[in-house]
Design an enzyme around this catalytic site. Structure first.
Site, mmCIF file in Angstrom:
data_model
loop_
_atom_site.group_PDB
_atom_site.id
_atom_site.type_symbol
_atom_site.label_atom_id
_atom_site.label_comp_id
_atom_site.label_asym_id
_atom_site.label_seq_id
_atom_site.Cartn_x
_atom_site.Cartn_y
_atom_site.Cartn_z
ATOM 1 N N ASN A 146 -4.152 23.315 80.263
ATOM 2 C CA ASN A 146 -4.129 22.126 79.029
ATOM 3 C C ASN A 146 -5.076 21.109 78.740
ATOM 4 O O ASN A 146 -5.015 20.022 78.127
ATOM 5 C CB ASN A 146 -2.856 21.773 79.025
ATOM 6 C CG ASN A 146 -2.074 20.789 79.585
ATOM 7 O OD1 ASN A 146 -2.804 20.778 81.308
ATOM 8 N ND2 ASN A 146 -1.032 20.884 80.091
ATOM 9 N N GLN A 313 8.827 8.611 84.062
ATOM 10 C CA GLN A 313 8.801 9.287 82.837
ATOM 11 C C GLN A 313 9.875 9.575 82.707
ATOM 12 O O GLN A 313 10.402 10.196 83.482
ATOM 13 C CB GLN A 313 7.645 10.737 82.075
ATOM 14 C CG GLN A 313 6.547 9.171 81.716
ATOM 15 C CD GLN A 313 5.067 10.309 81.669
ATOM 16 O OE1 GLN A 313 4.229 9.992 81.543
ATOM 17 N NE2 GLN A 313 5.393 11.606 81.248
ATOM 18 N N HIS A 332 4.119 10.951 76.210
ATOM 19 C CA HIS A 332 3.050 12.024 77.267
ATOM 20 C C HIS A 332 2.709 13.658 76.195
ATOM 21 O O HIS A 332 3.920 14.322 76.172
ATOM 22 C CB HIS A 332 3.982 12.104 77.914
ATOM 23 C CG HIS A 332 2.858 13.109 79.453
ATOM 24 N ND1 HIS A 332 3.039 12.935 80.712
ATOM 25 C CD2 HIS A 332 1.515 13.158 78.784
ATOM 26 C CE1 HIS A 332 2.652 13.725 81.639
ATOM 27 N NE2 HIS A 332 1.831 13.968 80.613
HETATM 28 P P1 NAD Z 1 -9.369 18.721 88.206
HETATM 29 O O1 NAD Z 1 -8.723 19.300 89.027
HETATM 30 O O2 NAD Z 1 -10.118 20.208 86.711
HETATM 31 O O3 NAD Z 1 -10.178 17.861 88.295
HETATM 32 C C1 NAD Z 1 -9.390 16.519 88.890
HETATM 33 C C2 NAD Z 1 -11.066 15.936 88.994
HETATM 34 O O4 NAD Z 1 -10.453 14.321 89.732
HETATM 35 C C3 NAD Z 1 -11.848 16.562 90.408
HETATM 36 O O5 NAD Z 1 -13.060 16.779 89.538
HETATM 37 C C4 NAD Z 1 -11.741 15.789 91.801
HETATM 38 O O6 NAD Z 1 -12.897 15.476 92.345
HETATM 39 C C5 NAD Z 1 -11.542 14.180 90.385
HETATM 40 N N1 NAD Z 1 -10.742 13.164 91.846
HETATM 41 C C6 NAD Z 1 -9.111 13.685 92.087
HETATM 42 N N2 NAD Z 1 -9.044 12.618 93.858
HETATM 43 C C7 NAD Z 1 -10.530 11.858 92.902
HETATM 44 C C8 NAD Z 1 -10.903 10.366 93.670
HETATM 45 N N3 NAD Z 1 -10.198 9.808 94.375
HETATM 46 N N4 NAD Z 1 -11.778 10.153 92.611
HETATM 47 C C9 NAD Z 1 -13.051 10.194 92.060
HETATM 48 N N5 NAD Z 1 -12.857 11.576 92.174
HETATM 49 C C10 NAD Z 1 -11.668 12.394 91.930
HETATM 50 O O7 NAD Z 1 -7.990 18.250 86.998
HETATM 51 P P2 NAD Z 1 -7.902 18.584 85.468
HETATM 52 O O8 NAD Z 1 -8.152 20.007 84.858
HETATM 53 O O9 NAD Z 1 -9.294 17.710 85.297
HETATM 54 O O10 NAD Z 1 -6.790 17.367 85.275
HETATM 55 C C11 NAD Z 1 -6.934 15.954 85.649
HETATM 56 C C12 NAD Z 1 -5.595 15.407 85.283
HETATM 57 O O11 NAD Z 1 -5.297 15.011 84.509
HETATM 58 C C13 NAD Z 1 -4.662 16.188 86.352
HETATM 59 O O12 NAD Z 1 -4.385 16.031 87.768
HETATM 60 C C14 NAD Z 1 -3.568 15.789 85.887
HETATM 61 O O13 NAD Z 1 -3.024 13.935 86.478
HETATM 62 C C15 NAD Z 1 -4.150 15.214 84.040
HETATM 63 N N6 NAD Z 1 -3.102 15.884 83.193
HETATM 64 C C16 NAD Z 1 -2.429 14.873 82.395
HETATM 65 C C17 NAD Z 1 -2.219 15.576 80.697
HETATM 66 C C18 NAD Z 1 -1.102 15.066 80.070
HETATM 67 O O14 NAD Z 1 -1.033 15.881 79.478
HETATM 68 N N7 NAD Z 1 -1.688 13.584 79.965
HETATM 69 C C19 NAD Z 1 -2.458 17.177 81.732
HETATM 70 C C20 NAD Z 1 -3.360 18.024 82.209
HETATM 71 C C21 NAD Z 1 -3.811 17.237 83.342
#
Ligand code: NAD
Length: 398
Positions: A146, A313, A332
């Site tokens: 997603n 949540q 959410h």
């Molecule tokens: P991803 O793993 O592709 O990207 C995460 C990025 O965060 C990576 O590039 C990583 O290097 C970076 N990161 C981690 N810790 C960090 C820090 N301390 N400082 C800087 N950068 C940091 O994941 P994604 O698919 O992009 O998803 C990211 C997040 O979004 C998920 O972990 C989740 O919490 C959230 N998400 C929310 C929903 C929603 O419905 N709202 C859905 C999917 C994901």
């Protein structure tokens, strides 16, 4: 084996008898070439509600035909909740971030048979990852399922905040026509500086989607993007989050929640943002300090805040973000569009098929394996837990 699945409630009026669209687009692959979930088969219709209790992620036939037991409930918080009782002898727990079953250390230690926690979605911070590592419980999620859904929601929210859509919509709904009221907080995004904390799958997609608006793009991440991507999007990379937020009109948050990012946007960091900036957070509620955000909207340090993630949540009925000024919050939802549900239901089925057949689960799906961070867990998380305070979810009254 016993599979415990915690899903959100059905629609108040019961399951829909029809949906707005007869079908959803069939995607060939994710933007970076990764293949979509590919279970051997599925027992659901893509485009229908799967993430609620009656939807059962389309898993019942598959599990029962193979001799397993499936228990589905939405009752997940407070003393004596159904999920806690069923957890005691469960082998696998499936939960979605939209309605997270907080697998705290206490719960994990009581679940003597637990082998795997599957996140039907992305973001496994509702699991105490340290406790999972300590108790040899694997944690997996449906990476990419997603990410694009969320980036679409985020672009919508950036535009809605900067153009002040919610206020204008409210004027129409109330029968009004005062144009001056409707535009006294409304700007164009063109020419603005837009920055993302993290440029993983979602963050990079937001940058790509915002590029045609002729804005200046910035990012901060612990992993630097390839030079070719930086030059294609004309990105400014920042060595620190402080350096980025000081120059951006709009800041979006796209990193997972883990000990390094918990409470990142506290009073101190928000005070370093450009005066009147907009903050959009679809990552996790706990990355932004609840009271600091509300106070910054009151004072004008922030002009708007939007997102779909809260902590805990469901958010308590009196959560301050429900009624603070100039917010554009949704529950959410961004990652659980009907389109996304079809992908994460298929991804969950793929994970279960692999697990039961003793085949390896795709490396990008792994967060914790064999007592340590693995796959995307090693790339995007840090050791520790971010579940503290989750018991407050029991305060929400339907
Ligand atoms: P991803 O793993 O592709 O990207 C995460 C990025 O965060 C990576 O590039 C990583 O290097 C970076 N990161 C981690 N810790 C960090 C820090 N301390 N400082 C800087 N950068 C940091 O994941 P994604 O698919 O992009 O998803 C990211 C997040 O979004 C998920 O972990 C989740 O919490 C959230 N998400 C929310 C929903 C929603 O419905 N709202 C859905 C999917 C994901």
């Amino acid at each position: 084996m016993k599979v415990l699945c915690i899903l959100y409630d059905d629609p108040k009026g019961g399951m829909p008898s029809e949906y707005p669209l007869n079908s959803i687009p069939k995607l060939e692959k994710y933007p970076d070439g990764m293949t979509l979930p590919n279970p051997e088969s599925i027992d659901f219709t893509p485009g229908e509600l799967l993430g609620c209790v009656s939807g059962e992620l389309g898993l019942r036939k598959f599990l029962e035909d193979n001799g397993h037991t499936l228990v589905v409930t939405s009752d997940k918080d407070g003393d004596n909740c159904t999920a806690d009782k069923e957890l005691l002898d469960a082998d696998i727990v499936i939960s979605q971030p939209f309605w997270p079953y907080y697998l705290t250390r206490e719960r994990i230690e009581k679940a003597k048979n637990l082998k795997m926690a599957i996140t039907a979605g992305i973001g496994s911070d509702h699991v105490d990852l340290q406790a999972a590592m300590d108790n040899n419980v694997d944690v997996v999620e449906v990476t990419y399922c997603n990410s694009i859904s969320v980036s679409e929601h985020q672009v919508m929210m950036i535009l809605a905040l900067v153009r002040d859509y919610h206020n204008q919509y409210a004027i129409v709904r109330s029968g009004g026509w005062n144009i001056a009221d409707a535009v006294s907080r409304s700007y164009d995004v063109e020419g603005m500086h837009i920055g993302t904390v993290a440029a993983g799958r979602i963050g990079l997609s937001v940058l790509r989607k915002m590029k045609p608006f002729d804005v200046n793009l910035h990012y901060f991440d612990r992993h630097r993007l390839p030079k070719s991507v930086e030059s294609e999007l004309n990105l400014t990379f920042h060595e620190s989050v402080e350096s980025m937020v000081a120059v951006c009109d709009v800041v979006t948050v796209n990193c997972p929640l883990h000990p390094e990012t918990e409470d990142l946007f506290n009073e101190n960091l928000i005070s370093k943002m450009k005066k009147g900036a907009y903050l959009v957070n679809t990552a996790r509620g706990k990355i932004c300090n609840r009271d600091a955000v509300a106070q910054a909207l009151e004072s004008g340090q922030l002009s708007g805040y939007a997102g779909d993630v809260w902590f805990p949540q469901p958010a308590p009925n009196d959560h301050v973000w429900r009624n603070m000024p100039n917010h554009g919050m949704t529950p959410h939802t961004s990652g659980t569009s009907l389109s996304a549900q079809a992908r994460y239901a298929a991804g969950t089925r793929e994970i279960l098929e692999c697990f039961f057949d003793n085949r390896p689960i795709r490396t990008p799906y792994l967060i914790v394996q064999n007592g340590q961070l693995a796959g995307m867990g090693a790339h995007s998380y840090s050791e520790g837990s971010a579940t503290e305070g989750s018991e407050e979810a029991a305060e929400y009254k339907k």
